[in-house]
Design a protein around this motif. Sequence first.
Motif, PDB file in Angstrom:
ATOM      1  N   ALA A 168       0.854  -1.179   0.000  1.00 14.90           N
ATOM      2  CA  ALA A 168       0.000   0.000   0.000  1.00 14.90           C
ATOM      3  C   ALA A 168       0.893   1.233   0.000  1.00 14.90           C
ATOM      4  O   ALA A 168       2.067   1.168   0.387  1.00 14.90           O
ATOM      5  CB  ALA A 168      -0.894  -0.007   1.237  1.00 14.90           C
ATOM      6  N   PRO A 169       0.384   2.382  -0.440  1.00 14.71           N
ATOM      7  CA  PRO A 169       1.205   3.594  -0.406  1.00 14.71           C
ATOM      8  C   PRO A 169       1.625   3.953   1.017  1.00 14.71           C
ATOM      9  O   PRO A 169       0.823   3.883   1.953  1.00 14.71           O
ATOM     10  CB  PRO A 169       0.282   4.675  -0.985  1.00 14.71           C
ATOM     11  CG  PRO A 169      -0.773   3.923  -1.733  1.00 14.71           C
ATOM     12  CD  PRO A 169      -0.947   2.629  -1.012  1.00 14.71           C
ATOM     13  N   GLU A 170       2.900   4.333   1.166  1.00 16.36           N
ATOM     14  CA  GLU A 170       3.352   4.818   2.473  1.00 16.36           C
ATOM     15  C   GLU A 170       2.739   6.185   2.764  1.00 16.36           C
ATOM     16  O   GLU A 170       2.425   6.520   3.901  1.00 16.36           O
ATOM     17  CB  GLU A 170       4.873   4.914   2.495  1.00 16.36           C
ATOM     18  CG  GLU A 170       5.421   5.382   3.824  1.00 16.36           C
ATOM     19  CD  GLU A 170       6.923   5.570   3.793  1.00 16.36           C
ATOM     20  OE1 GLU A 170       7.581   5.211   4.780  1.00 16.36           O
ATOM     21  OE2 GLU A 170       7.428   6.096   2.791  1.00 16.36           O
ATOM     22  N   LYS A 171       2.567   6.964   1.703  1.00 14.73           N
ATOM     23  CA  LYS A 171       1.903   8.263   1.839  1.00 14.73           C
ATOM     24  C   LYS A 171       1.216   8.593   0.529  1.00 14.73           C
ATOM     25  O   LYS A 171       1.582   8.082  -0.540  1.00 14.73           O
ATOM     26  CB  LYS A 171       2.897   9.363   2.218  1.00 14.73           C
ATOM     27  CG  LYS A 171       4.021   9.527   1.223  1.00 14.73           C
ATOM     28  CD  LYS A 171       5.088  10.451   1.755  1.00 14.73           C
ATOM     29  CE  LYS A 171       6.296  10.499   0.805  1.00 14.73           C
ATOM     30  NZ  LYS A 171       7.409  11.258   1.365  1.00 14.73           N
ATOM     31  N   GLN A 172       0.206   9.440   0.628  1.00 15.91           N
ATOM     32  CA  GLN A 172      -0.529   9.887  -0.545  1.00 15.91           C
ATOM     33  C   GLN A 172      -0.583  11.406  -0.528  1.00 15.91           C
ATOM     34  O   GLN A 172      -1.085  11.999   0.428  1.00 15.91           O
ATOM     35  CB  GLN A 172      -1.945   9.287  -0.561  1.00 15.91           C
ATOM     36  CG  GLN A 172      -1.947   7.767  -0.597  1.00 15.91           C
ATOM     37  CD  GLN A 172      -3.339   7.191  -0.816  1.00 15.91           C
ATOM     38  OE1 GLN A 172      -3.939   7.390  -1.861  1.00 15.91           O
ATOM     39  NE2 GLN A 172      -3.848   6.464   0.168  1.00 15.91           N
ATOM     40  N   LEU A 173      -0.040  12.002  -1.580  1.00 12.60           N
ATOM     41  CA  LEU A 173       0.005  13.454  -1.684  1.00 12.60           C
ATOM     42  C   LEU A 173      -1.152  13.919  -2.552  1.00 12.60           C
ATOM     43  O   LEU A 173      -1.228  13.558  -3.732  1.00 12.60           O
ATOM     44  CB  LEU A 173       1.337  13.900  -2.295  1.00 12.60           C
ATOM     45  CG  LEU A 173       2.612  13.347  -1.633  1.00 12.60           C
ATOM     46  CD1 LEU A 173       3.841  13.781  -2.412  1.00 12.60           C
ATOM     47  CD2 LEU A 173       2.698  13.800  -0.182  1.00 12.60           C
TER      48      LEU A 173
END
Length: 460
Positions: free
Chosen positions: A92-97
């Motif tokens: 899964a994404p570590e972060k989403q900008l």
Amino acid sequence: MTSNTTEIPYHFLPYVRIQYDWQLAYKQDSDNCWVAYQKDLKNTIHGSVHSTKIDENNFKFESDYGFKLTPNKENKNNIKVENDKYSIEIYAPEKQLKVSGGKKRITSMGVSHLGELGVYGSTDGTLEVFETGDGQIRRKLDGHVGDIDLAMFFPSGRVILSGSSDSRLKIWDAIEGTCASTLVGHIGGITSASLIDRGRNLVSCSRDGTSKLWDIPTSSIISNLTKLSRPINDSFIASSLLDSIPTTTTTTTTTTTTTTTNTNNNNNNNNNNNNNNNNNNNNNNNDNNNNKIDEREVGTDGKTLIIAAEEGFLQAIDLRSKNMISQMNVVQSGEKSSTRSVAFNACHVHKNYIIGGDHNGSIYFWDKRNLNSPFCRLQFTNSPIHHIKANSSNSKIANSIWVTSGDGCCFLLDLDKNQIITSLSGIDTDVVTSFNIVGNQAYLTSRDSIIRCYNNLLNI
């Protein structure tokens, strides 16, 4: 001119997908999501997953229909899923900008070679340079009209190349945010571009069916390389490819058979070392036969341009002579060589392979020593293939490529095993508009305003 009929070994790649926001389970005491195992194009096993919080650091994932889920205790964004002797690592994404407060739709994105800066293009004709660490916008670049379908960095990390549906390419200073030059010559939207070495010269491709060799310092066209009747969707520049390509002419009709032939055993499927060089000069301008080298050319010697055509073939072009080396066709049983209508959307060169991904989800492999016919066809979806990218140069899995598709898949393919070994989740069945990999990090976008950032990937 001879005509051969060759069967292409076919191999379906099973895979597992999980609900795009599965990692939200870690924020609740219990949760449910779905999981699916695609055994082939017609058979899918659907299951449900129930997660339970054991303590602050441990969660248990339970499922039915033979699914086994093993979370990575050191990385909550990673989970291993197994079914029917098949296993895959899912991230899964570590972060989403979220850019511009969610008001823009991202159509393209590039990341600098060190990974500290990114640039994305959107449907409103603007680009924004941002810091990949926190998403802070550094510069806004105005000047295009329409969708930005190309956004990439030069090797220096300080210069950006963009291309738009307005048919223009622009060179930008990523630090100052100024446009250094505009390349005008295409009459259709820009679809792809490839830099030659450090970027003194580049090749652009367009929906107008042309590919052009440019001199950046003078913003001028050195040569018109191709003129097709339909768009060119992708391009790739390879070095040292010419040393392996033979020069005889053959027309080949290819059909498909199902087998589990490994891509490494392709020599069993190559009957000769002839090329498909039909009508070598049909798509080249008359001046391409002139062997005089333009003084503006830098680094074209030994370089080969591969293009993916909407007309349903790949072409290999010698950048120094400007001559077409080979046209790589795929013709199904009972068809004529001129009747294939399935577009090629993506192309890549990996080791001894020239690879093309088409609109029906097929990934074809040619041995560069025999471009007469593909030696293998892989498939995991009926949706269009949009990107074929190299894995990280530091990867533990050296013989591997990344592939994205129109239904939101982003997979790492192990070509030694003909197996999908890694999946990036986070896109819910929509098209992948860009994919970038830098070190052990990956960046993924779709037709929304979110940049998905993945870190600490095990297989890259």
